[in-house]
Design a protein around this motif. Structure first.
Motif, PDB file in Angstrom:
ATOM      1  N   LEU A  95      36.607  36.489  44.120  1.00  0.00           N
ATOM      2  CA  LEU A  95      37.226  36.005  45.339  1.00  0.00           C
ATOM      3  C   LEU A  95      36.426  36.365  46.586  1.00  0.00           C
ATOM      4  N   ASN A  96      35.726  37.469  46.577  1.00  0.00           N
ATOM      5  CA  ASN A  96      34.951  37.897  47.735  1.00  0.00           C
ATOM      6  C   ASN A  96      33.511  37.410  47.602  1.00  0.00           C
ATOM      7  N   MET A  97      32.960  36.850  48.695  1.00  0.00           N
ATOM      8  CA  MET A  97      31.562  36.418  48.699  1.00  0.00           C
ATOM      9  C   MET A  97      30.743  37.454  49.448  1.00  0.00           C
ATOM     10  N   SER A  98      29.550  37.700  48.955  1.00  0.00           N
ATOM     11  CA  SER A  98      28.695  38.669  49.622  1.00  0.00           C
ATOM     12  C   SER A  98      28.083  38.039  50.863  1.00  0.00           C
ATOM     13  N   GLN A 118      38.826  44.006  38.876  1.00  0.00           N
ATOM     14  CA  GLN A 118      37.598  44.113  39.669  1.00  0.00           C
ATOM     15  C   GLN A 118      36.801  42.805  39.607  1.00  0.00           C
ATOM     16  N   ASN A 119      36.737  42.192  38.429  1.00  0.00           N
ATOM     17  CA  ASN A 119      36.021  40.922  38.302  1.00  0.00           C
ATOM     18  C   ASN A 119      36.681  39.828  39.146  1.00  0.00           C
TER      19      ASN A 119
END
Length: 193
Positions: free
Chosen positions: A86-89, A80-81
């Motif tokens: 890897l994903n940006m908000s 999850q971390n």
């Protein structure tokens, strides 16, 4: 060294030892060579863990595992971390976009101001060169006019035609100045002495 019965201190021993071998000053006659650091010994636990991992890989390779790399079990929290990293908000993307636009705007504005200043400097240089040319022309015309004027001819015309004459001694008035380089006249000079 003779034994005097006094106890010797380590300080005295260090001084004596230093004087015997000489004092080295950096850059004196030859540079001191850099000493190579000693190699660190690995703790035995690291060697044991490395050997176990190598043995496990060898056993998997021997048993006919399809993949060359062993698959490591990663905890759910670590996965999850990694996904969060890897994903940006959307907020972060908007912030980056706003900052990028602001930086781009300031860069364009700076370049525009810099080009205006350069253009103004060039214009000032052109005007200064024109001014120097005009001053040279003015000086040349002034010297030409003053060279054409004959002061003796002017004197003859002033005395002969216009009836002017030199002042007499009673018309002359003297004055003393204090150390200033010019005089200002604030009222009329009296006629009589």
């Amino acid at each position: 060294m003779a034994n005097t019965g006094r106890p010797t201190t380590t300080r005295r021993n260090q001084n004596t030892a230093r004087s015997n071998r000489g004092v080295y000053v950096e850059g004196n006659a030859a540079k001191r060579l850099q000493e190579t650091p000693a190699k660190r010994k690995r703790p035995p636990q690291a060697d044991i863990a490395r050997k176990r991992a190598k043995a496990v890989r060898q056993a998997e390779a021997d048993s006919g595992a399809k993949s060359a790399k062993p698959t490591r079990q990663v905890s759910r929290e670590a996965r999850q971390n990694r996904e969060k990293a890897l994903n940006m908000s959307r907020g972060f993307v908007v912030f980056l976009a706003v900052v990028s636009v602001a930086v781009l705007f300031f860069c364009v504005h700076y370049i525009r101001l810099k080009s205006e200043v350069t253009a103004q400097i060039k214009a000032v240089a052109v005007l200064e060169s024109e001014l120097s040319e005009l001053k040279e022309d003015n000086d040349a015309y002034e010297s030409q006019v003053t060279s054409n004027v004959d002061l003796n001819e002017i004197k003859k015309i002033a005395i002969g035609r216009l009836g002017m004459k030199y002042p007499s001694d009673d018309q002359k008035m003297t004055y003393e100045t204090s150390k200033s380089s010019y005089v200002r006249q604030y009222q009329d000079i009296p006629e009589t002495r």
